[in-house]
Design a protein around this motif. Structure first.
Motif, PDB file in Angstrom:
ATOM      1  N   LEU A  54       0.857  -1.132  -0.020  1.00  0.00           N
ATOM      2  CA  LEU A  54      -0.161   0.082   0.148  1.00  0.00           C
ATOM      3  C   LEU A  54       0.900   1.258   0.038  1.00  0.00           C
ATOM      4  O   LEU A  54       1.741   1.322   0.677  1.00  0.00           O
ATOM      5  N   ASP A  55       0.489   2.143  -1.009  1.00  0.00           N
ATOM      6  CA  ASP A  55       1.287   3.454  -1.036  1.00  0.00           C
ATOM      7  C   ASP A  55       0.704   4.647  -0.520  1.00  0.00           C
ATOM      8  O   ASP A  55      -0.415   4.818  -0.883  1.00  0.00           O
ATOM      9  N   ILE A  56       1.121   5.363   0.577  1.00  0.00           N
ATOM     10  CA  ILE A  56       0.436   6.565   1.053  1.00  0.00           C
ATOM     11  C   ILE A  56       0.854   7.840   0.501  1.00  0.00           C
ATOM     12  O   ILE A  56       0.402   8.938   0.671  1.00  0.00           O
ATOM     13  N   GLY A  57       1.759   7.711  -0.547  1.00  0.00           N
ATOM     14  CA  GLY A  57       2.157   8.794  -1.302  1.00  0.00           C
ATOM     15  C   GLY A  57       3.399   9.581  -0.507  1.00  0.00           C
ATOM     16  O   GLY A  57       3.727   9.295   0.774  1.00  0.00           O
ATOM     17  N   LYS A  58       4.058  10.148  -1.594  1.00  0.00           N
ATOM     18  CA  LYS A  58       5.509  10.571  -1.125  1.00  0.00           C
ATOM     19  C   LYS A  58       5.259  11.940  -0.702  1.00  0.00           C
ATOM     20  O   LYS A  58       4.579  12.864  -1.207  1.00  0.00           O
ATOM     21  N   GLN A  59       6.193  12.500   0.413  1.00  0.00           N
ATOM     22  CA  GLN A  59       6.315  13.811   0.861  1.00  0.00           C
ATOM     23  C   GLN A  59       7.577  14.170   0.578  1.00  0.00           C
ATOM     24  O   GLN A  59       8.772  13.758   0.569  1.00  0.00           O
ATOM     25  N   SER A  60       7.701  15.579  -0.105  1.00  0.00           N
ATOM     26  CA  SER A  60       8.973  16.288  -0.477  1.00  0.00           C
ATOM     27  C   SER A  60       9.533  16.995   0.674  1.00  0.00           C
ATOM     28  O   SER A  60       8.927  17.580   1.683  1.00  0.00           O
ATOM     29  N   GLY A  61      10.948  16.701   1.078  1.00  0.00           N
ATOM     30  CA  GLY A  61      11.495  17.519   1.985  1.00  0.00           C
ATOM     31  C   GLY A  61      11.491  16.426   3.083  1.00  0.00           C
ATOM     32  O   GLY A  61      10.738  15.806   3.441  1.00  0.00           O
ATOM     33  N   ARG A  62      12.803  16.664   3.925  1.00  0.00           N
ATOM     34  CA  ARG A  62      13.200  15.586   5.032  1.00  0.00           C
ATOM     35  C   ARG A  62      12.152  15.853   6.155  1.00  0.00           C
ATOM     36  O   ARG A  62      11.697  15.072   6.919  1.00  0.00           O
ATOM     37  N   ILE A  63      12.005  17.320   6.445  1.00  0.00           N
ATOM     38  CA  ILE A  63      11.321  17.571   7.701  1.00  0.00           C
ATOM     39  C   ILE A  63       9.720  16.967   7.492  1.00  0.00           C
ATOM     40  O   ILE A  63       9.179  16.553   8.580  1.00  0.00           O
ATOM     41  N   GLN A  64       9.196  17.051   6.205  1.00  0.00           N
ATOM     42  CA  GLN A  64       7.840  16.655   6.169  1.00  0.00           C
ATOM     43  C   GLN A  64       7.909  15.153   6.280  1.00  0.00           C
ATOM     44  O   GLN A  64       6.774  14.806   6.750  1.00  0.00           O
ATOM     45  N   ARG A  65       8.575  14.634   5.860  1.00  0.00           N
ATOM     46  CA  ARG A  65       8.957  13.067   5.748  1.00  0.00           C
ATOM     47  C   ARG A  65       8.758  12.544   7.381  1.00  0.00           C
ATOM     48  O   ARG A  65       8.180  11.791   7.780  1.00  0.00           O
ATOM     49  N   MET A  66       9.700  13.347   8.115  1.00  0.00           N
ATOM     50  CA  MET A  66       9.713  12.965   9.406  1.00  0.00           C
ATOM     51  C   MET A  66       8.699  13.190  10.139  1.00  0.00           C
ATOM     52  O   MET A  66       8.387  12.490  11.306  1.00  0.00           O
ATOM     53  N   LEU A  67       7.942  14.339  10.239  1.00  0.00           N
ATOM     54  CA  LEU A  67       6.952  14.692  11.088  1.00  0.00           C
ATOM     55  C   LEU A  67       5.575  14.478  10.522  1.00  0.00           C
ATOM     56  O   LEU A  67       4.580  14.526  11.294  1.00  0.00           O
ATOM     57  N   ILE A  68       5.445  14.446   9.166  1.00  0.00           N
ATOM     58  CA  ILE A  68       3.992  14.087   8.523  1.00  0.00           C
ATOM     59  C   ILE A  68       3.811  12.815   8.259  1.00  0.00           C
ATOM     60  O   ILE A  68       2.721  12.266   8.574  1.00  0.00           O
ATOM     61  N   GLN A  69       4.699  12.167   7.603  1.00  0.00           N
ATOM     62  CA  GLN A  69       4.322  10.673   7.154  1.00  0.00           C
ATOM     63  C   GLN A  69       4.042   9.839   8.106  1.00  0.00           C
ATOM     64  O   GLN A  69       3.506   8.940   7.977  1.00  0.00           O
ATOM     65  N   PRO A  70       4.878   9.831   9.574  1.00  0.00           N
ATOM     66  CA  PRO A  70       4.271   8.880  10.347  1.00  0.00           C
ATOM     67  C   PRO A  70       2.837   8.742  10.611  1.00  0.00           C
ATOM     68  O   PRO A  70       2.453   7.598  11.053  1.00  0.00           O
ATOM     69  N   TRP A  71       2.368   9.996  10.800  1.00  0.00           N
ATOM     70  CA  TRP A  71       0.908   9.939  11.094  1.00  0.00           C
ATOM     71  C   TRP A  71       0.123   9.524  10.063  1.00  0.00           C
ATOM     72  O   TRP A  71      -1.029   9.131  10.267  1.00  0.00           O
TER      73      TRP A  71
END
Length: 368
Positions: A54-71
């Motif tokens: 399952l793919d939730i979609g990619k986030q651009s930027g390291r901070i977004q990946r670390m703080l947004i993707q987990p949720w």
């Protein structure tokens, strides 16, 4: 009824070797209903080797990946209602306790010694690295002592976690037996060597290029540069004319590169996160019957010199690396001997078949 297992990763590719090809596939074959939630933005959702991806979609930027993707991962994970959630990135520890509170078992798979890795992260201000490292270690310890189990990718990683979580197991990232060549390889007489993996200053890209510069040899470089600046600086070196740069490659291309090479290089700098690491490429070179030239770290020396399958050198000295390359390129018999010894060691002790049983034993304990 099959037990449901969900593996979550914010950075690894959906076909990544450790996460998908080894752990998820092994669990699927063992009878678990396995899901892999990725964030590569490649969609659509698929099933491969019995694993639902399952793919939730990619986030651009390291901070977004670390703080947004987990949720976003948490939301997708809750929809599956699994028996076990298996986390593959440090930032996913943010959602470890909410997953546990759902009544599921939670496993943290530590691929590297993250607090020590932070000390060499170029994107963190040098004056802040110690503070960030110690703060993260406190957070990591706080969460991992409260979850079901920790999987360490090396004995060194597991040793640290075993002091705070009794259910800690080492699952080394050794090669798949199915990928071992089952035929004898003749004397390698070409003058190509290879490095496959993440390309960065700390992983010796400049030393490798400078080492090959004075030689009648070619270095096949495959992987992704950690930054545009590192790539730009690498291409400015005189030795770049000896480089065959392939970019990011798939598994079949990896095997093609290794079959065309006479030597595999692993020239990491002596940084805290490297000296006790066990790079997967080290054992993949051995499985391909490639002799290895690697950094002279005690743990690596134990593997390489202990199995008589390569040469350890000072990773900060291009001349020493160059001498070792030339020594092997001018001695095909030694190349074959080192290659055969490394292959034999993988067959006997450094293979996924052994590590797979550790993973399955852990899951049996968690789901019984």
């Amino acid at each position: 009824m099959k037990r449901k297992v969900v593996h979550l990763t914010t950075t690894h590719a959906r076909n990544e070797v450790r996460v998908f090809l080894k752990e998820c596939t092994s669990l699927s074959v063992a009878g678990y209903d396995v899901y892999l939630i990725v964030a590569d933005g490649l969609g659509p959702d698929t099933t491969s080797s019995g694993v639902h991806r399952l793919d939730i979609g990619k986030q651009s930027g390291r901070i977004q990946r670390m703080l947004i993707q987990p949720w976003r991962m948490l939301r997708a994970a809750f929809k599956i209602r699994a028996d076990v959630y298996h986390l593959h990135e440090p930032e996913l520890l943010l959602i470890a306790l909410p997953l546990k509170w759902s009544g599921a078992k939670v496993v943290y798979d530590s691929h590297e010694d993250t607090p020590r890795a932070i000390l060499s992260r170029d994107w963190i201000n040098p004056f802040l690295r110690k503070l960030v490292s110690s703060t993260f270690e406190l957070f990591e310890n706080f969460v991992t002592c409260r979850i079901s189990a920790v999987v360490g990718a090396t004995p060194h990683i597991s040793l640290r976690f075993s002091k705070i979580n009794k259910q800690t197991v080492t699952v080394n990232n050794y090669p798949l037996q199915s990928e071992l060549p089952d035929f004898e390889i003749p004397l390698r007489i070409n003058r190509s060597l290879c490095y496959i993996g993440s390309i960065s200053k700390s992983r010796g890209v400049f030393e490798m290029i400078n080492a090959v510069d004075p030689l009648d040899a070619q270095l096949i470089l495959a992987g992704w540069f950690e930054s545009e600046q590192v790539e730009l600086n690498a291409k400015k070196l005189n030795g770049w004319s000896k480089i065959d740069y392939r970019g990011t490659v798939n598994r079949s291309e990896v095997h093609e590169i290794m079959s065309r090479s006479s030597i595999g290089l692993v020239i990491f700098h002596p940084e805290p996160n490297h000296v006790n690491a066990q790079p997967n490429k080290l054992f993949e070179y051995m499985s391909a019957r490639l002799p290895i030239i690697a950094s002279d770290f005690p743990l690596w020396r134990e593997v390489i010199e202990g199995n008589d399958c390569g040469i350890c050198v000072n990773p900060m000295n291009p001349s020493a690396i160059s001498e070792a390359i030339n020594l092997l390129l001018t001695n095909p018999e030694r190349v074959k001997k080192f290659g055969d010894n490394g292959y034999r060691a993988v067959q006997e002790k450094y293979n996924w078949g052994i590590e797979e049983q550790k993973l399955l034993t852990l899951y049996n304990e968690l789901t019984k």
